[in-house]
Design an enzyme around this catalytic site. Structure first.
Site, PDB file in Angstrom:
ATOM      1  N   GLU A   1      70.498 132.548  75.422  1.00 38.73           N
ATOM      2  CA  GLU A   1      69.745 131.303  74.787  1.00 38.73           C
ATOM      3  C   GLU A   1      69.398 130.467  75.755  1.00 38.73           C
ATOM      4  OE1 GLU A   1      69.585 130.963  71.675  1.00 38.73           O
ATOM      5  OE2 GLU A   1      71.264 131.852  70.445  1.00 38.73           O
TER       6      GLU A   1
ATOM      7  N   HIS B   1      65.816 135.582  67.355  1.00 40.38           N
ATOM      8  CA  HIS B   1      66.915 135.539  66.278  1.00 40.38           C
ATOM      9  C   HIS B   1      66.714 136.398  65.106  1.00 40.38           C
ATOM     10  CE1 HIS B   1      68.201 132.608  69.118  1.00 40.38           C
ATOM     11  NE2 HIS B   1      69.462 132.251  68.404  1.00 40.38           N
TER      12      HIS B   1
ATOM     13  N   HIS C   1      76.391 137.562  69.574  1.00 37.20           N
ATOM     14  CA  HIS C   1      75.245 136.823  68.940  1.00 37.20           C
ATOM     15  C   HIS C   1      74.096 136.920  70.020  1.00 37.20           C
ATOM     16  CE1 HIS C   1      72.378 133.977  67.112  1.00 37.20           C
ATOM     17  NE2 HIS C   1      72.746 133.210  68.236  1.00 37.20           N
TER      18      HIS C   1
ATOM     19  N   ARG D   1      83.673 114.967  51.908  1.00 36.58           N
ATOM     20  CA  ARG D   1      82.334 114.512  51.861  1.00 36.58           C
ATOM     21  C   ARG D   1      81.756 113.969  53.116  1.00 36.58           C
ATOM     22  NH1 ARG D   1      83.281 112.687  46.623  1.00 36.58           N
ATOM     23  NH2 ARG D   1      83.104 114.380  45.021  1.00 36.58           N
TER      24      ARG D   1
ATOM     25  N   LYS E   1      73.170 122.054  63.725  1.00 43.89           N
ATOM     26  CA  LYS E   1      73.329 123.157  62.556  1.00 43.89           C
ATOM     27  C   LYS E   1      74.682 123.208  62.485  1.00 43.89           C
ATOM     28  CE  LYS E   1      68.797 125.213  62.395  1.00 43.89           C
ATOM     29  NZ  LYS E   1      68.159 126.541  62.661  1.00 43.89           N
TER      30      LYS E   1
ATOM     31  N   HIS F   1      69.551 138.503  64.328  1.00 43.91           N
ATOM     32  CA  HIS F   1      70.566 138.653  63.173  1.00 43.91           C
ATOM     33  C   HIS F   1      70.879 139.768  62.458  1.00 43.91           C
ATOM     34  CE1 HIS F   1      70.142 133.673  62.852  1.00 43.91           C
ATOM     35  NE2 HIS F   1      70.935 134.003  63.934  1.00 43.91           N
TER      36      HIS F   1
ATOM     37  N   ARG G   1      61.298 123.050  64.760  1.00 42.14           N
ATOM     38  CA  ARG G   1      62.285 123.635  64.873  1.00 42.14           C
ATOM     39  C   ARG G   1      62.499 125.098  64.984  1.00 42.14           C
ATOM     40  NH1 ARG G   1      68.531 121.097  64.006  1.00 42.14           N
ATOM     41  NH2 ARG G   1      69.511 122.579  65.033  1.00 42.14           N
TER      42      ARG G   1
ATOM     43  N   GLU H   1      64.284 121.680  60.160  1.00 43.67           N
ATOM     44  CA  GLU H   1      63.483 122.933  60.142  1.00 43.67           C
ATOM     45  C   GLU H   1      62.396 123.057  59.393  1.00 43.67           C
ATOM     46  OE1 GLU H   1      65.913 126.030  62.052  1.00 43.67           O
ATOM     47  OE2 GLU H   1      64.834 127.539  60.673  1.00 43.67           O
TER      48      GLU H   1
ATOM     49  N   LYS I   1      65.971 121.512  73.837  1.00 48.60           N
ATOM     50  CA  LYS I   1      66.331 121.598  72.592  1.00 48.60           C
ATOM     51  C   LYS I   1      66.211 120.092  71.844  1.00 48.60           C
ATOM     52  CE  LYS I   1      69.539 123.419  69.097  1.00 48.60           C
ATOM     53  NZ  LYS I   1      70.543 124.315  68.859  1.00 48.60           N
TER      54      LYS I   1
ATOM     55  N   ASN J   1      64.460 129.707  67.342  1.00 41.30           N
ATOM     56  CA  ASN J   1      65.096 131.117  66.822  1.00 41.30           C
ATOM     57  C   ASN J   1      64.191 132.305  67.342  1.00 41.30           C
ATOM     58  OD1 ASN J   1      67.234 130.118  65.173  1.00 41.30           O
ATOM     59  ND2 ASN J   1      65.831 129.411  63.359  1.00 41.30           N
TER      60      ASN J   1
END
Lengths: 335, 335
Positions: free
Chosen positions: A156, A219, A236, A92, A114, A223, A212, A208, A198, A216
């Site tokens: 990026e 993206h 990517h 955890r 993330k 994606h 935020r 987000e 960033k 993306n």
């Protein structure tokens, strides 16, 4: 440099980066931690799934690592995302440190907390928000990057211009050749400015809830490209490169930016060595397949795709767009 | 009752509980959410692993569930822990609600935000701290519990006495027969008081930096029993029952409680229908195998097992103990 306290360290790396830097990192950490272990994973986006993640847990448990263990992600974005998720969930939660060795990881994925793994039906679908205790960027590691990986990282870097900082975009126009030649001063500025932008965005919206999502840019389409081609076929950053072109073109068709802006962005993406056209991922209904894949994007709400669009140079907005218009953009931007 | 907002609901249940209450819950939720889906998992601790968790993600993605989905855990502790972990990690976090249908889940696992799955080398090794938005306990669901499940739940009720509240232990001595007969008033008091004590402890230490560990009284030995026998052979509460006897006996041998206290606790555990002896999990070196399994307990630090011990009736302490003494306790308490 403030390393987290711990009774053991586990270096998570891959079979490309490990042979280059694993021994040096292990030696350095050996001065700080009583025990240092290493687990080496296969390299590639296609391994960013549960089976590979499980190998991190197997190593931690086999070495008897407890809650005082510290994880070190030595590699690119895939290693960083997986190691971060393992750290978020092992017993955890244990501390972790990012040592990004690719440009993409240094300017984007190592910062912001993330973490995730992919699901066969979607990228980064299972993960957590979990901040690293420290991010260590060594620009020297970029010398061993392939030209293709370098270009993928530049995608990026480029994105921060249109969404937030047109001065940075001017600088990129002037510095793209130096960046591709791995000029150390140019890289230092690119990494620093990218992380500043960033951090500014994430500092206002870690989870987000709103802002935020602008990170993306490119993206949503990207994606879909990655999932449609099969993870690992396009890098990517390559998907993001072509994705930014599509998102810019969609912005233009919605009247948010003019054609000159789109042409300028396309030229910069091309100079970075990135694709400016998306691939055809379905011969019978290419746009339909893109739409289908984009609907399971995490930003989607009740089946409505939320696109990151450029709302005038240097400013991003997140909004929906008519399917018919999105289809036109995909038809125009794929080859 | 304040259900979280959402555009869809996914009920996660198992093939024992689903047929009993799934339709009623789906009907009730249908009045509140536009779409309600159900995923039914196999019942049992042995299925509390990644493969089963993956089925929750598969269902979420197959139904196109986005970040506005709400998960409902309808079942016992295994369903609650897995659903909570799925909610913690699906798209990096969606809301979830606990609807515990076993005594164990109502008095312990549904409250406090611990979520996890098992690893072949240890119980609850991969998970997250993630709070449910709501816990709904319906005592009527306990009517369909088997006597064995009922006893297993009573183990987690009993533990609150020795660690925190000797008045509650007096009440348990007086009410054990009523509880086993499922007297509704007795159950209501047991559930309420258990949740009060747990909430008080967790409110002070959500992340188990210190105090929260006392809730694991009996669990260090108990987890070794579960792992040693193979998950699902002994119920979790059965392991905790025998584990509390061992932890109490270890407390006595360390001079923390007297023999009368241990005898009283053993008698109460026996009246609850629980085992008071641990199983032999390794014929050649039983104590050694217990120690080996306990060393990978999450409370362990640098290979030192941290036991939850009774430091005088109604008060718990977390500390180490000499291996030799632990071996004596295991030898004395296993059959």
């Amino acid at each position: 440099m403030d390393l987290p306290h711990g009774t053991s360290a586990l270096i998570v790396t891959n079979d490309t980066v490990g042979p280059l830097y694993g021994a040096a990192v292990a030696e350095a950490l050996g001065k700080r931690y009583p025990v240092v272990h290493t687990v080496t994973l296969p390299d590639g986006e296609e391994f960013k799934g549960w089976e590979t993640l499980q190998r991190i847990f197997d190593a931690l448990l086999a070495h008897g690592c407890d809650r005082k263990a510290v994880l070190f992600a030595l590699g690119g974005g895939v290693i960083g995302d997986m190691t971060g998720f393992a750290a978020a969930t092992y017993m955890r939660g244990v501390p972790f440190v990012q040592i990004p060795t690719t440009l993409l990881a240094q300017v984007d994925s190592s910062v912001g907390g993330k973490t995730a793994i992919n699901h066969p039906l979607g990228k980064n679908m299972v993960g957590a928000f979990y901040q690293p205790r420290l991010v260590v960027c060594d620009l020297a590691t970029l010398d061993t990057l392939s030209a293709r990986e370098m270009s993928a990282g530049l995608a990026e870097v480029i994105k921060y211009g249109p969404i937030a900082d047109m001065e940075f975009m001017d600088w990129l126009d002037a510095s793209m050749d130096a960046l591709r030649a791995r000029d150390r001063a140019a890289l230092a500025h690119a990494v620093r400015r990218s992380c500043e932008i960033k951090a500014w965005v994430v500092g206002q919206d870690e989870r987000e809830g709103g802002l935020r999502a602008i990170l993306n840019f490119g993206h949503t389409f990207g994606h879909a490209i990655e999932a449609g081609m099969g993870y690992g076929v396009w890098l990517h950053g390559e998907g993001v490169g072509a994705g930014m072109v599509m998102a810019a073109e969609l912005s233009r068709r919605l009247g948010l930016v003019d054609d000159a802006f789109v042409q300028r962005l396309v030229a910069l993406i091309e100079r970075a060595g990135l694709p400016t056209k998306g691939p055809v991922i379905d011969a019978s209904d290419n746009a339909g397949r893109y739409l289908e894949l984009m609907r399971i994007d995490k930003k989607s709400e009740a089946g409505e795709i939320r696109f990151v669009l450029i709302d005038g140079p240097g400013k991003a907005v997140v909004r929906a767009a008519p399917d018919a218009l999105v289809r036109e953009v995909i038809d125009a931007c794929c080859a």
